[in-house]
Write an enzyme that holds these catalytic residues in place. Structure first.
Site, PDB file in Angstrom:
ATOM      1  N   CYS A 232       1.259  -1.806   0.335  1.00  0.00           N
ATOM      2  CA  CYS A 232      -0.039   0.233  -0.206  1.00  0.00           C
ATOM      3  C   CYS A 232       0.441   1.438  -0.094  1.00  0.00           C
ATOM      4  O   CYS A 232       1.420   1.697  -0.962  1.00  0.00           O
ATOM      5  CB  CYS A 232      -0.791   0.180   0.937  1.00  0.00           C
TER       6      CYS A 232
ATOM      7  N   HIS B 299      -3.032  -5.169   1.327  1.00  0.00           N
ATOM      8  CA  HIS B 299      -2.952  -6.038   2.671  1.00  0.00           C
ATOM      9  C   HIS B 299      -2.214  -6.699   2.966  1.00  0.00           C
ATOM     10  O   HIS B 299      -3.139  -7.289   4.173  1.00  0.00           O
ATOM     11  CB  HIS B 299      -3.239  -4.482   3.775  1.00  0.00           C
TER      12      HIS B 299
ATOM     13  N   GLU C 180      -0.742  -8.468   5.298  1.00  0.00           N
ATOM     14  CA  GLU C 180      -0.171  -8.891   6.891  1.00  0.00           C
ATOM     15  C   GLU C 180      -1.452  -8.856   8.090  1.00  0.00           C
ATOM     16  O   GLU C 180      -1.950  -9.468   8.999  1.00  0.00           O
ATOM     17  CB  GLU C 180       0.444  -7.734   6.802  1.00  0.00           C
TER      18      GLU C 180
HETATM   19  N1  GLN Z   1      -3.844   6.573   0.782  1.00  0.00           N
HETATM   20  C1  GLN Z   1      -2.194   5.974   1.813  1.00  0.00           C
HETATM   21  C2  GLN Z   1      -0.716   6.564   1.189  1.00  0.00           C
HETATM   22  O1  GLN Z   1      -0.535   7.569   0.162  1.00  0.00           O
HETATM   23  C3  GLN Z   1      -1.927   4.449   1.599  1.00  0.00           C
HETATM   24  C4  GLN Z   1      -2.864   3.797   2.457  1.00  0.00           C
HETATM   25  C5  GLN Z   1      -2.107   2.811   3.279  1.00  0.00           C
HETATM   26  O2  GLN Z   1      -0.768   2.518   3.043  1.00  0.00           O
HETATM   27  N2  GLN Z   1      -3.250   1.761   3.770  1.00  0.00           N
HETATM   28  O3  GLN Z   1      -0.382   6.757   1.590  1.00  0.00           O
END
Ligand code: GLN
Length: 201
Positions: A83, A180, A182
């Site tokens: 992410c 994710h 994890e």
């Molecule tokens: N929206 C977040 C960002 O721009 C990422 C979100 C996340 O890691 N769950 O970093």
């Protein structure tokens, strides 16, 4: 080399550090939280967790970690970004903040917060390259990949409104997912990362 002999870092400046640590430890790896440049020494790979990429970027620079970590990645340190971690490993961002930088290394363009406010968090089963069983992909204000370079292997895609977007990619020793793993108890992505680390010795 078995996972038990691997020593991997988890970037521990912000985000869901604990969940990645538990996933890696459950596979037998030794985990080193990385907050200082010296902690990069002796690790064989690093996980960059989800969180907020703009904050992680600022903290990397505040902790004098940005340049040493980028240099380690350029020298071939394997990394897995989830992410916000995917954003940090991307060469280019769409909808980043004005001063936002990435460590880069994967020849992709990612769109931050790509799924929009209406569906900013959701989960879905996705096919994943080389796996017979799908992966449960949990997306939380996630990016997607808008453009991939020739060296990039797309491992999973999501279809939104009839258009598919890559959400898991690999380039060499760098692996990234928009979702994710994890948080699901399915540690196959972490195992894949540890296999990459073991391969690179
Ligand atoms: N929206 C977040 C960002 O721009 C990422 C979100 C996340 O890691 N769950 O970093």
């Amino acid at each position: 080399m078995t996972a038990a002999s691997l020593r991997v870092g988890v970037l521990a400046v912000q985000g869901d550090v604990r969940e990645h640590r538990l996933a890696l430890e459950s596979l037998g790896a030794t985990v080193v939280p990385v907050r200082r440049p010296a902690e990069l020494h002796g690790i064989q790979g690093i996980v960059i967790p989800g969180g907020e990429s703009t904050v992680i970027d600022k903290l990397l620079r505040a902790f004098d970690l940005f340049d040493p970590l980028r240099a380690a990645l350029r020298r071939g340190l394997p990394a897995y970004g989830s992410c916000a971690g995917m954003i940090l490993l991307a060469d280019r961002i769409v909808d980043g903040t004005a001063d936002q930088q990435t460590l880069g290394g994967i020849d992709i363009t990612v769109r931050r917060n790509a799924f929009g406010r209406q569906v900013d968090s959701f989960e879905q089963d996705l096919a994943y390259a080389g796996w017979s069983a799908p992966v449960r992909a949990v997306f939380i204000r996630a990016p997607w990949v808008e453009q991939v370079g020739q060296q990039v292997e797309v491992l999973a895609e999501v279809a939104i409104g009839g258009v598919t977007h890559p959400v898991a990619v690999r380039q060499g020793a760098l692996l990234a997912t928009s979702f994710h793993p994890e948080v699901t108890g399915d540690h196959r992505v972490h195992r894949q990362f540890l296999d990459i680390v073991a391969e690179r010795g």
